[in-house]
Design an enzyme around this catalytic site. Sequence first.
Site, PDB file in Angstrom:
ATOM      1  N   HIS A 123       0.823  -1.224   0.000  1.00 42.71           N
ATOM      2  CA  HIS A 123       0.000   0.000   0.000  1.00 42.71           C
ATOM      3  C   HIS A 123       0.852   1.266   0.000  1.00 42.71           C
ATOM      4  O   HIS A 123       0.344   2.348  -0.280  1.00 42.71           O
ATOM      5  CB  HIS A 123      -0.992  -0.003   1.173  1.00 42.71           C
ATOM      6  N   ASP A 158       0.059  -7.686   1.334  1.00 41.44           N
ATOM      7  CA  ASP A 158       0.449  -6.282   1.416  1.00 41.44           C
ATOM      8  C   ASP A 158       1.969  -6.126   1.432  1.00 41.44           C
ATOM      9  O   ASP A 158       2.517  -5.366   2.231  1.00 41.44           O
ATOM     10  CB  ASP A 158      -0.175  -5.600   2.636  1.00 41.44           C
ATOM     11  N   SER A 233       4.659   2.465   7.729  1.00 41.83           N
ATOM     12  CA  SER A 233       4.348   1.308   6.893  1.00 41.83           C
ATOM     13  C   SER A 233       5.570   0.841   6.113  1.00 41.83           C
ATOM     14  O   SER A 233       6.263   1.634   5.471  1.00 41.83           O
ATOM     15  CB  SER A 233       3.239   1.654   5.901  1.00 41.83           C
TER      16      SER A 233
END
Length: 513
Positions: A123, A158, A233
């Site tokens: 992402h 992811d 992230s």
Amino acid sequence: MRYAYGVTSALLLAGSAVALVTGNPAGAQVAQNDERQIAQVVPRAGAPASFADLTAQLQPAVVNISTRQRIKVQTTNPFAGTPFEGLFGNPGGQGGGGGTREAQSLGSGFIISPDGYVVTNNHVITAEGQGEIEAITVTMPDGTDYPAKLIGRDTASDLAVLKIDAGRSLPYVKFGDSRQARVGDWVIAIGNPFGLGGTVTSGIISSVYRNTGAGGAYDRYIQTDAAINRGNSGGPMFDMKGNVIGINNAIFSPTGGSVGIGFAIPAEIAAPIVAKLRAGETIERGYLGISIQPLGDDLAESLGLPKNRGEFVQAVEPGQAAARAGLKAGDVVVRVDGKDVTPDQTLSFIVANEPPGTRIPIELIRDGKRQTVTATVGKRPSEEELAASQFGNDNQPDADQFGQQQPQPSQQGVVERAAGVAVQTLTPTIARQLGFSEGVSGLVISAVDDSSDAAAKGLRRGDVILSANNRPLRSSADLEAAIKAARGGGREALLLRVQRRGQPAIFIPIRLR
């Protein structure tokens, strides 16, 4: 960025770049977290006096990642239908048109080889689920920028792998064994929260194998109280031996900021996928073709089974592995390929990690009896294909009216008092008025008590109850008998199979009053 309050996870992207912390990358012929290097800097057992030496050893391999994206947007011509509409770039006269806008994102990553392979979250480099990535830039701790090439990405886990060409050997780190992680172990996270590159936070492991309730094949995380925020992230979570045991991925937060509940993808999941992406291989996962739900309190009570021991089959997809093996809606799967199905080890997780074509035993409970079937695992469709095929999409007109005929509430006092619904037999005439085929039989709900659990579970006028505790219903007396049988067996919940116009039938447990 989407963040979650409740059962949803929040992805950790940052929105703008700020000054980056500088550092001095070490030579990289040996991994930065090679045990010979770490032995000199790891704190002694117990609470560490400082993380400084460990951080200095690891930080050169952690990078910042930024993207430039082109997002498609829909524009509207306010002068559509007038003589002036052509002046606004929409000569077709349709009242709207397509356009694009530029967007940016910031995240974190870490180098896993001296020749410049970088791991991050998918992402981080995905253009908000739409549009195209125009450029990806990797920034080293000393501020040096390198353009990055996308080698491979995987939506389900992811994860993404990038490649940079620095013209020199780079500092890198290695994956550790997250299976050795224990609740209470110290960890540190290094990343790029809110664009503040090179940020280090510490904490402990709060839970291993945390299921967040978000569903999917990889809903299994390491939970930590180390501060993790937007922009973390894709950054690494290190143990006290300097091993990457997790990839920071999500937070649980009512505000969008850290409240001490962060989640990382375990290395045991990430490492094999990263290796395949790096080699250019396609990620294939197992698939049975069933819709499932956890065995929560009401569902377990209605079945007379222990809660959180197995998962309930709501529907079986025709022609897929589960259907060929003989699984049916209403089954409870308790064990797959020798592994117990639990909240920490879900059915989706177990099956997704089975190679397609593998034959696996599936132990299930059907009508209170245990039995075992054997399934040949299929290939899991893409996440986009799965999203498009989700059943239960309530986009049909509200079936709240029975046409000109208004049914009268049932006079079966036991049903109304215990279940909170009034029902009547589904006749061919009512079935046609409600849009059901002639082959559907059961009881149609004519009224629902707003204070009942049936109302709380979403039952409404016009729904058809096909069965109760897996017994077909032909009359209200059948439903009354099912209620009495449940109570006679010491159960305080009843499992109904309900169908709504335009949707597949699903099982709904309701608590009896």
